[in-house]
Design a protein around this motif. Structure first.
Motif, mmCIF file in Angstrom:
data_model
loop_
_atom_site.group_PDB
_atom_site.id
_atom_site.type_symbol
_atom_site.label_atom_id
_atom_site.label_comp_id
_atom_site.label_asym_id
_atom_site.label_seq_id
_atom_site.Cartn_x
_atom_site.Cartn_y
_atom_site.Cartn_z
ATOM 1 N N SER A 21 -61.844 -7.541 37.085
ATOM 2 C CA SER A 21 -61.338 -6.463 36.243
ATOM 3 C C SER A 21 -60.808 -7.006 34.925
ATOM 4 O O SER A 21 -61.008 -6.411 33.869
ATOM 5 C CB SER A 21 -60.236 -5.705 36.996
ATOM 6 N N ALA A 81 -63.693 -7.826 32.631
ATOM 7 C CA ALA A 81 -64.257 -6.622 32.020
ATOM 8 C C ALA A 81 -63.388 -6.148 30.866
ATOM 9 O O ALA A 81 -63.900 -5.748 29.810
ATOM 10 C CB ALA A 81 -64.391 -5.520 33.083
ATOM 11 N N PHE A 94 -69.389 -4.157 31.292
ATOM 12 C CA PHE A 94 -69.910 -3.247 32.317
ATOM 13 C C PHE A 94 -70.446 -4.033 33.518
ATOM 14 O O PHE A 94 -70.322 -3.587 34.664
ATOM 15 C CB PHE A 94 -71.003 -2.358 31.734
ATOM 16 N N ALA A 129 -67.489 -5.074 35.567
ATOM 17 C CA ALA A 129 -66.773 -3.927 36.141
ATOM 18 C C ALA A 129 -67.558 -3.248 37.251
ATOM 19 O O ALA A 129 -66.975 -2.714 38.192
ATOM 20 C CB ALA A 129 -66.457 -2.914 35.038
ATOM 21 N N TYR A 130 -68.886 -3.270 37.163
ATOM 22 C CA TYR A 130 -69.693 -2.472 38.086
ATOM 23 C C TYR A 130 -70.615 -3.290 38.982
ATOM 24 O O TYR A 130 -71.327 -2.705 39.793
ATOM 25 C CB TYR A 130 -70.536 -1.466 37.296
ATOM 26 N N ASN A 172 -59.118 -2.251 39.487
ATOM 27 C CA ASN A 172 -60.503 -2.081 39.087
ATOM 28 C C ASN A 172 -60.715 -0.720 38.446
ATOM 29 O O ASN A 172 -61.463 -0.575 37.482
ATOM 30 C CB ASN A 172 -61.415 -2.243 40.304
ATOM 31 N N ARG A 173 -60.034 0.303 38.978
ATOM 32 C CA ARG A 173 -60.141 1.638 38.384
ATOM 33 C C ARG A 173 -59.615 1.628 36.961
ATOM 34 O O ARG A 173 -60.231 2.187 36.051
ATOM 35 C CB ARG A 173 -59.361 2.649 39.234
ATOM 36 N N ARG A 181 -62.042 -0.128 34.592
ATOM 37 C CA ARG A 181 -63.200 0.692 34.225
ATOM 38 C C ARG A 181 -62.814 1.771 33.220
ATOM 39 O O ARG A 181 -63.576 2.085 32.306
ATOM 40 C CB ARG A 181 -63.814 1.320 35.473
ATOM 41 N N TRP A 203 -64.458 2.268 29.432
ATOM 42 C CA TRP A 203 -65.043 3.484 28.848
ATOM 43 C C TRP A 203 -64.320 3.893 27.569
ATOM 44 O O TRP A 203 -64.946 4.388 26.626
ATOM 45 C CB TRP A 203 -65.017 4.618 29.874
#
Length: 326
Positions: A126, A129, A186, A189-190, A209-210, A213, A217
């Protein structure tokens, strides 16, 4: 010995976890106090170090050794590595091992290398990212300097000294760096986790992690905003700079006007054109100005009794561009 089962209301694995603990306590013949601790909200989760529901602690020690140094506190369902897969409950062996550790007073290293690794791994993903997202925003801002600088320097009264043209030449490379960093963000993160979740178990996304992300964005929106700035810089420049030049252009009587055309080198965006227009309108005697970015040319109607061609050329140079009478 005190065994706690921490949970939140609605967790499907809460009661099975309590039942498993009771079963082990009876089978082992242990004199233990088993208590259920309801965690109602996020602030409480932070206070008690809640790693998800259900969490089982023996004398305050988490039964999963790999999670004992974790700091991913929050309201989420929790899973455990059991035989290389994620389950909604810790295994009987895991609970029994924790009990033995407390009884002996010596922590065991039997579970130091469980599949999937400790939670810090996901925290680092995380963080990676977020770092790439921040880098992409910075690169996008620099890529837009070709049109940001004329407005900034116009507001501060400094000359850009050709810096706009320099950043315009580097803009394609900076945009490539921008979207490359964003892509890496990305990816981190994904990208999928290494372990697989067992059917029916709740493999919730960690709170860190949420948030990572979400930041990614938001960074994407900022990148798009800055990368597209040259396309709406003219409107921004008009809003910020038009008021400063309108007063200087006002005259009491319409004099006989002359017309002059100037070729301008290095002008390539609407924001840059607006800066040139405002510099020319600020010259005494100038009545109207139009600047074409496409043809890199300025058309000026002015009062020859109030100003000279050299003053007009100097005004364009003050905006940061070389000018030549045509």
């Amino acid at each position: 010995m005190k065994i706690e089962v921490l949970y939140f209301e609605g967790c499907p694995n809460h009661e099975p976890a309590v039942a498993r603990v009771d079963e082990i306590v009876k089978a082992e013949g242990i004199a233990a106090e088993v208590s259920e601790v309801n965690v109602p909200d996020t602030s409480t989760a932070q206070e008690v170090g809640f790693l998800g529901s259900p969490s089982i602690r023996v004398n305050g020690m988490d039964v999963e050794q790999a999670a004992r140094s974790a700091r991913e506190y929050g309201m989420m369902c929790r899973t455990y590595v059991v035989n290389g897969r994620r389950e909604g409950l810790p295994s009987r062996e895991m609970i029994q091992q924790a009990i033995r550790e407390v009884q002996s007073g010596v922590p065991s290293a039997d579970h130091c290398c469980q599949p999937g690794g400790p939670p810090e791994t996901r925290i680092n993903k995380s963080e990676n990212a977020s770092l790439f997202a921040a880098g992409s925003v910075l690169a996008a801002i620099v890529a837009s300097f070709c049109c940001v600088l004329p407005i900034v320097f116009a507001l501060t009264g400094f000359s850009i000294l050709g810096a706009s043209a320099l950043f315009d030449a580097w803009r394609p490379y900076l945009l490539g760096l921008t979207f490359g960093l964003l892509g890496l963000g990305f990816y981190f993160a994904y990208r999928p986790r290494e372990e697989q979740c067992a059917p029916g178990s709740a493999c919730a996304m960690p709170a860190t992690n949420r948030s990572g992300r979400l930041m990614l964005w938001l960074a994407t929106a900022a990148v798009i905003l800055f990368a597209a700035f040259p396309y709406y810089s003219g409107t921004v420049a008009e809003l910020l700079l038009s008021g400063a030049s309108s007063a200087a252009a006002a005259q009491s009587e319409p004099p006989k006007l002359a017309h002059a055309s100037f070729a301008i080198q290095g002008i390539d965006c609407a924001g840059c054109a607006t800066e040139v227009v405002n510099k020319l309108k600020a010259v005494k005697g100038v009545r109207s100005v139009t600047v074409s970015v496409e043809y890199r040319k300025a058309e000026v109607d002015y009062d020859p009794d109030s100003t000279t061609l050299s003053q007009l050329e100097q005004a364009i140079k003050d905006a940061g561009y070389d000018a030549r009478k045509v």
